[in-house]
Design a protein around this motif. Structure first.
Motif, PDB file in Angstrom:
ATOM      1  N   ARG A 241     -55.952  15.400   5.229  1.00 25.71           N
ATOM      2  CA  ARG A 241     -54.971  14.399   4.805  1.00 25.71           C
ATOM      3  C   ARG A 241     -54.187  14.901   3.593  1.00 25.71           C
ATOM      4  O   ARG A 241     -52.960  14.748   3.509  1.00 25.71           O
ATOM      5  N   GLN A 242     -54.868  15.495   2.629  1.00 24.02           N
ATOM      6  CA  GLN A 242     -54.197  15.977   1.430  1.00 24.02           C
ATOM      7  C   GLN A 242     -53.252  17.135   1.745  1.00 24.02           C
ATOM      8  O   GLN A 242     -52.175  17.243   1.153  1.00 24.02           O
ATOM      9  N   LEU A 243     -53.646  17.990   2.671  1.00 24.79           N
ATOM     10  CA  LEU A 243     -52.771  19.095   3.056  1.00 24.79           C
ATOM     11  C   LEU A 243     -51.508  18.569   3.726  1.00 24.79           C
ATOM     12  O   LEU A 243     -50.404  19.080   3.482  1.00 24.79           O
ATOM     13  N   MET A 244     -51.655  17.564   4.559  1.00 26.82           N
ATOM     14  CA  MET A 244     -50.483  16.946   5.174  1.00 26.82           C
ATOM     15  C   MET A 244     -49.587  16.302   4.115  1.00 26.82           C
ATOM     16  O   MET A 244     -48.357  16.333   4.214  1.00 26.82           O
ATOM     17  N   GLU A 245     -50.209  15.730   3.103  1.00 23.41           N
ATOM     18  CA  GLU A 245     -49.454  15.047   2.055  1.00 23.41           C
ATOM     19  C   GLU A 245     -48.515  16.015   1.342  1.00 23.41           C
ATOM     20  O   GLU A 245     -47.349  15.697   1.108  1.00 23.41           O
ATOM     21  N   ILE A 246     -48.986  17.200   0.996  1.00 17.75           N
ATOM     22  CA  ILE A 246     -48.136  18.128   0.258  1.00 17.75           C
ATOM     23  C   ILE A 246     -47.239  18.946   1.172  1.00 17.75           C
ATOM     24  O   ILE A 246     -46.291  19.570   0.702  1.00 17.75           O
ATOM     25  N   SER A 247     -47.517  18.949   2.484  1.00 20.41           N
ATOM     26  CA  SER A 247     -46.699  19.742   3.404  1.00 20.41           C
ATOM     27  C   SER A 247     -45.374  19.071   3.731  1.00 20.41           C
ATOM     28  O   SER A 247     -44.451  19.716   4.223  1.00 20.41           O
ATOM     29  N   GLY A 248     -45.288  17.767   3.482  1.00 19.28           N
ATOM     30  CA  GLY A 248     -44.044  17.053   3.734  1.00 19.28           C
ATOM     31  C   GLY A 248     -43.913  16.450   5.114  1.00 19.28           C
ATOM     32  O   GLY A 248     -42.884  15.864   5.447  1.00 19.28           O
ATOM     33  N   VAL A 249     -44.956  16.558   5.967  1.00 23.54           N
ATOM     34  CA  VAL A 249     -44.873  15.959   7.297  1.00 23.54           C
ATOM     35  C   VAL A 249     -44.990  14.442   7.189  1.00 23.54           C
ATOM     36  O   VAL A 249     -45.427  13.896   6.168  1.00 23.54           O
ATOM     37  N   ASN A 250     -44.605  13.763   8.240  1.00 22.09           N
ATOM     38  CA  ASN A 250     -44.718  12.307   8.314  1.00 22.09           C
ATOM     39  C   ASN A 250     -46.094  11.983   8.908  1.00 22.09           C
ATOM     40  O   ASN A 250     -46.269  11.940  10.115  1.00 22.09           O
ATOM     41  N   ARG A 251     -47.068  11.778   8.025  1.00 22.85           N
ATOM     42  CA  ARG A 251     -48.441  11.544   8.465  1.00 22.85           C
ATOM     43  C   ARG A 251     -48.576  10.137   9.034  1.00 22.85           C
ATOM     44  O   ARG A 251     -48.176   9.160   8.399  1.00 22.85           O
ATOM     45  N   VAL A 252     -49.151  10.048  10.229  1.00 21.54           N
ATOM     46  CA  VAL A 252     -49.357   8.754  10.893  1.00 21.54           C
ATOM     47  C   VAL A 252     -50.857   8.503  10.964  1.00 21.54           C
ATOM     48  O   VAL A 252     -51.588   9.250  11.628  1.00 21.54           O
ATOM     49  N   GLU A 253     -51.323   7.485  10.286  1.00 18.75           N
ATOM     50  CA  GLU A 253     -52.751   7.173  10.252  1.00 18.75           C
ATOM     51  C   GLU A 253     -53.138   6.432  11.525  1.00 18.75           C
ATOM     52  O   GLU A 253     -52.673   5.323  11.777  1.00 18.75           O
ATOM     53  N   VAL A 254     -53.985   7.052  12.326  1.00 21.11           N
ATOM     54  CA  VAL A 254     -54.435   6.473  13.589  1.00 21.11           C
ATOM     55  C   VAL A 254     -55.889   6.011  13.404  1.00 21.11           C
ATOM     56  O   VAL A 254     -56.745   6.815  13.018  1.00 21.11           O
TER      57      VAL A 254
END
Length: 499
Positions: A241-254
């Protein structure tokens, strides 16, 4: 008593070229004095001997002695028997000393300068990697999760294999290696996957990396550009989750339930997502397996959308009630959309820093190029030792031995919980892994976490793994702790929560 910090040691400084009309003694004196006042020779720095200084700069020793003597007499240097000649801690002239102090303050302010608030740095400032906390001096505090028992690792055998790789005939291992990994290790991993995970794949489809985190980072960079949507399990592995946060992707919590990722919710929230991060063999942290129906639905979605599935297979070997279930990557139709990630940090020891990806055919070349660009290659010496460790059967024996050991400790943990935690913490059936997500029956997570830490017990609040609110809980590990330590820590937990 704490040791005093050693004074900085200075050998020789570039002093420039003597100016015309200036004596060598005057040039050396002014050069050293200027270096002291300018901070290039810090307080307490040791100067070379007069003989060494004379030889280095091509001067007469008497010239150096005269310059040193002048600086000593003026208080810029101090000489002590057995300690040599050093820069004075306090300069002789109060005005000069004030300037000396001001320069130190300026230097300190430069060290404390705040980094520019770029998007990455702004996000990193808000992220605290929860698995980087230092262990206590005597080892990990119970019940810190996600760790195995390194004391049970066959270190003497590993040392022997390591020594064999350092023979003079094998020194090529000390050179750069294939960015995809040593062929011997990739072959060994392919053989292991065929038996243990049901994945039939050639060594060419395997890329060896330093960690699963690195593999996910490459996936996000190559397969989810810009603000692409990416499915993330909730609750789920915080590192992803943290890696997605700094990568700039649009994280969708499923959301996740006892049958794993709720694929129908992912389809409702973001049907066009480019990537899905899942832990299908043992969901992190809840521990359930992704049901067969949801596995098929997930593969169907990836095939129809042209999307990818990142399968984090982090500790599926440690399954206690039956043989490990096959990997998602082993299913028909998965070879074009599933990227299987595995790590040896959980199965052997954390500092080995070796992991792997099993890639679809069309991703082998770009991922290998990315790995070469980002890290050149993983440690080739450790790769060679691990290849022998697997080929000679030690890896399989070690995993089976640890599975038996962790089974007994899981049972001891469950028994201690039943004995001491009635009405405090509810522990579900432990079916696999090295830790378990428990339901907290009293208070709130942060208060319980603080009480346990004060009592010398560690755990992670379930809130560290999730975004959506859920029942309070704690993620607690049992694998590194002997039965007696488990029972003693369980008593401490009971006292802390009841108080």
């Amino acid at each position: 008593m704490p040791l005093e910090k050693a004074a900085p040691q200075v050998l020789f400084l570039p002093l420039g070229t003597p100016e015309a009309g200036v004596s060598l003694q005057g040039w050396l004196y002014e050069s050293l004095r200027g270096a002291i006042l300018g901070g290039r020779l810090p307080a307490g720095s040791k100067l070379p001997s007069t003989r060494a200084m004379a030889e280095h700069y091509g001067l007469a020793r008497g010239t150096v002695q005269a310059a040193y003597q002048q600086l000593l007499s003026e208080g810029y240097l101090q000489a002590r028997t057995g300690s040599g000649t050093r820069v004075s801690e306090v300069l002789p002239d109060p005005t000069l000393n004030a300037g000396y102090v001001r320069r130190k303050v300026v230097a300190k302010s430069v060290e404390q300068r705040v980094a520019p608030r770029t998007p990455w740095l702004s996000k990193l400032a808000e992220i605290e990697p929860i698995f980087s906390r230092r262990a206590a001096p005597g080892g990990l505090l119970p019940f810190f999760p996600h760790r195995g028992d390194i004391k049970a690792f066959p270190i003497d055998l590993w040392r022997k294999l390591h020594t064999q790789q350092l023979r003079s005939s094998r020194l090529s291992l000390l050179l750069d290696a294939d960015p995809a990994g040593l062929p011997a290790l990739r072959e060994a991993i392919a053989g292991y996957l065929a038996i243990a995970r049901g994945v039939q794949v050639s060594a060419q489809h395997i890329v060896v990396l330093g960690s699963v985190q690195q593999g996910l980072d490459i996936c996000l960079r190559l397969l989810a550009p810009g603000d692409s949507q990416v499915w993330m399990e909730d609750p789920g592995y915080p590192g992803a989750r943290q890696l997605m946060e700094i990568s700039g992707v649009n994280r969708v919590e499923v959301p996740v339930d006892r049958c794993g990722l709720r694929v129908e919710e992912g389809l409702r929230l973001a049907p066009g997502a480019r990537l899905a991060y899942v832990t299908p063999s043992r969901q992190a942290p809840l521990g359930g397996e992704l049901s067969p129906a949801r596995r098929l639905a997930l593969l169907r979605w990836a095939a129809e959308q042209g999307s990818y599935i990142f399968e984090d297979d982090y500790d599926s070997e440690y399954r206690f009630i039956a043989k490990p279930i096959p990997a998602l990557r082993s299913m028909a139709g998965a070879e074009q959309s599933v990227i299987l990630a595995g790590t040896f940090s959980k199965l052997l020891f954390p500092s080995i820093r070796l992991a792997y990806l099993v890639l679809p055919e069309h991703l082998i070349e770009p991922f290998t190029r990315a790995a070469a660009l980002m890290s050149r290659h993983a440690n080739s010496l450790a790769q060679a030792v691990l290849a022998d460790f697997i080929d000679e059967g030690h890896f399989d024996r070690h995993v089976r031995r640890m599975r038996k050991l962790y089974t007994s400790r899981a049972e001891a943990f469950a028994e201690a919980a039943h004995r001491h935690w009635q009405g405090l913490i509810e522990v579900p059936e432990i079916r696999a892994g090295m830790d378990i997500a428990c339901r907290l029956l009293v208070g709130n997570e942060q208060d319980a976490f603080a009480r346990l830490r004060a009592a010398g017990v560690d755990a992670l609040p379930l809130a560290s793994y999730r975004v959506a609110p859920r029942d309070p809980g704690l993620v607690m590990g049992f694998a590194p702790y002997e039965e007696r330590a488990i029972d003693e820590a369980a008593r401490a937990v009971a006292r802390a929560l009841r108080n």
